[in-house]
Motif scaffolding. Structure first.
Motif, PDB file in Angstrom:
ATOM      1  N   ASP A 220      38.370  14.343  54.360  1.00  0.00           N
ATOM      2  CA  ASP A 220      39.793  14.947  54.083  1.00  0.00           C
ATOM      3  C   ASP A 220      39.657  16.448  53.579  1.00  0.00           C
ATOM      4  OD1 ASP A 220      42.519  14.390  53.872  1.00  0.00           O
ATOM      5  OD2 ASP A 220      42.275  15.123  51.923  1.00  0.00           O
ATOM      6  N   ALA A 221      38.645  16.571  53.008  1.00  0.00           N
ATOM      7  CA  ALA A 221      38.847  18.386  52.669  1.00  0.00           C
ATOM      8  C   ALA A 221      38.068  18.965  53.902  1.00  0.00           C
ATOM      9  CB  ALA A 221      37.854  18.510  51.359  1.00  0.00           C
ATOM     10  N   GLY A 222      37.712  18.532  54.901  1.00  0.00           N
ATOM     11  CA  GLY A 222      37.218  19.145  55.867  1.00  0.00           C
ATOM     12  C   GLY A 222      35.822  19.860  56.140  1.00  0.00           C
ATOM     13  N   ALA A 223      35.007  19.112  55.170  1.00  0.00           N
ATOM     14  CA  ALA A 223      33.487  19.683  55.038  1.00  0.00           C
ATOM     15  C   ALA A 223      32.768  18.293  55.661  1.00  0.00           C
ATOM     16  CB  ALA A 223      33.129  19.634  53.418  1.00  0.00           C
ATOM     17  N   GLN A 224      31.641  18.818  56.245  1.00  0.00           N
ATOM     18  CA  GLN A 224      30.630  17.931  56.819  1.00  0.00           C
ATOM     19  C   GLN A 224      29.974  17.078  55.765  1.00  0.00           C
ATOM     20  OE1 GLN A 224      27.320  19.406  58.812  1.00  0.00           O
ATOM     21  NE2 GLN A 224      26.537  17.475  59.669  1.00  0.00           N
ATOM     22  N   PRO A 225      29.934  15.829  55.636  1.00  0.00           N
ATOM     23  CA  PRO A 225      29.308  14.869  54.630  1.00  0.00           C
ATOM     24  C   PRO A 225      27.703  14.975  54.603  1.00  0.00           C
ATOM     25  CG  PRO A 225      30.944  13.678  55.856  1.00  0.00           C
ATOM     26  CD  PRO A 225      30.530  14.976  56.742  1.00  0.00           C
ATOM     27  N   ILE A 226      27.226  15.257  53.442  1.00  0.00           N
ATOM     28  CA  ILE A 226      25.908  15.057  53.062  1.00  0.00           C
ATOM     29  C   ILE A 226      25.610  13.782  52.173  1.00  0.00           C
ATOM     30  CG2 ILE A 226      23.710  16.055  52.009  1.00  0.00           C
ATOM     31  CD1 ILE A 226      25.034  18.954  52.563  1.00  0.00           C
ATOM     32  N   LEU A 227      25.105  12.864  52.785  1.00  0.00           N
ATOM     33  CA  LEU A 227      25.016  11.516  51.969  1.00  0.00           C
ATOM     34  C   LEU A 227      23.584  11.785  51.033  1.00  0.00           C
ATOM     35  CD1 LEU A 227      25.636   8.764  54.373  1.00  0.00           C
ATOM     36  CD2 LEU A 227      27.102   9.686  53.023  1.00  0.00           C
TER      37      LEU A 227
END
Length: 372
Positions: A134-141
């Motif tokens: 939602d913030a617009g960042a690519q997720p890093i799990l």
């Protein structure tokens, strides 16, 4: 010439003359994808004591990210370099991710973990994943201490990560943080035997190759990383997290190379950017010339106990004039002793990473007066 006094373990001091600042050529580069995991700047007037919620100097924290973008790096936000799991609570981490996203002028990826108040790792991952997207960042799990404590075998990791990868609508980065960085992650992916764990890790990636942009591997084992990257499905990147062996891994060999997601890039950004631009131009000699002196510095900063490397990163940012105080969330500026910090100063100087030697000397002198 400016000189400083460096303490030894025997209580004596030796003089070290600082070098003039080097001229770097930072900026955009193309042949590698490189993220710098950025540190946070603690508010020096807030109660950033052990166990207290983090309070940041937002202006200095965000300005440092702007500098990294200007040097061509993507920013890996709210990762362990930002003291995730060591003082940076999820509420502050989420605000950090949102603020960074609002000003981002380059790539932004952000850590998704389970470090908030829930008993179920999958539920926690889902909540943070939704917030990061939602913030617009690519997720890093990121690896989960909670999952490591609860899992009884590889099937538990496959169940949690498989559900997340089924649901996510964009490629993510999978993060494997070794026990040198976090002892609570022993046996991650279902085995304490690294080759066996690697097999389980690859099984997950091969089941969802279109949902995995890349893997970030921080095991400090160059030969293992090379073997893993050769086994990855086509199109899945290997982002080195090896702060000991990054020059050779990024340069690569005839069979491929690693991209990068590194905490040390926070501290050596001008040199690393210059080296990557040289690699773009096919100038391997220049690449090696620039990065080779940074390795001794990185190995020192990331020396055991490795998880306290953040103190060295923040110390160098303070010496460089990028923040006004040498303080950290949770009071972790005390995690390294004065001899260790003095050696970090010396090695940073040898690598040409003190932009203002006179300022560094003044600040070091003040700290030395207090600590000795």
């Amino acid at each position: 010439m400016t000189s400083v006094q460096l303490p030894g373990r025997d209580g004596t001091f030796r003089e070290h003359t600082l070098s003039p600042p080097k001229t770097w050529d930072p900026g955009a580069f193309e042949s590698r994808v490189a993220f710098a995991a950025a540190h946070v700047v603690a508010d020096p007037f807030a109660a950033n004591v052990p166990g207290a919620p983090a309070v940041l100097d937002w202006d200095a924290t965000l300005a440092y990210r702007v500098r990294l973008w200007e040097h061509g790096f993507g920013v890996a936000e709210a990762m362990d370099t930002a003291q995730r799991g060591m003082g940076l609570d999820w509420d502050t981490a989420l605000e950090l991710i949102r603020r960074s996203a609002e000003i981002a002028s380059g790539r932004l990826a952000a850590g998704v973990g389970t470090d908030h108040d829930t008993e179920d790792p999958l539920t926690a991952y889902r909540e943070q994943l939704a917030a990061v997207v939602d913030a617009g960042a690519q997720p890093i799990l990121m690896c989960s201490r909670k999952l490591a404590a609860q899992a009884r075998g590889p099937e538990d990791y496959q169940k949690v990560y498989g559900a997340l990868l089924e649901e996510v609508d964009q490629p993510v980065v999978l993060h494997w943080l070794g026990t040198a960085f976090d002892p609570a992650l022993e046996g991650y992916w279902g085995s304490a035997d690294i080759p066996t764990a690697t097999g389980h890790f690859l099984d997950l990636i091969k089941a969802y190759p279109d949902k995995v942009d890349g893997v970030k591997v921080s095991l400090l084992d160059a030969s293992h990383e090379v073997g893993l990257r050769r086994a990855l499905p086509e199109g899945v990147r290997c982002y080195t997290g090896d702060d000991f062996n990054y020059p050779e891994l990024i340069a690569g060999d005839a069979e491929g190379h690693s991209d990068a997601l590194l905490g040390i890039f926070d501290a050596i950004a001008p040199a690393a950017s210059t080296a990557l631009r040289a690699l773009d131009a096919g100038d391997r000699a220049r690449y090696d010339e620039v990065l080779e002196p940074t390795v001794a510095l990185s190995r020192h900063i990331f020396g055991a106990p490795t998880y306290h490397y953040k103190t060295g990163v923040v110390f160098l940012a303070w010496l460089g004039g990028f923040q006004d105080a040498f303080g950290m969330v949770g009071g972790l500026q005390s995690a390294r002793d004065v001899v260790h910090l003095g050696e970090a100063l010396r090695l940073a100087d040898l690598a040409g990473l003190l932009p203002d030697p006179d300022l560094a000397a003044r600040r070091w002198g003040r700290l030395l007066d207090v600590l000795t």
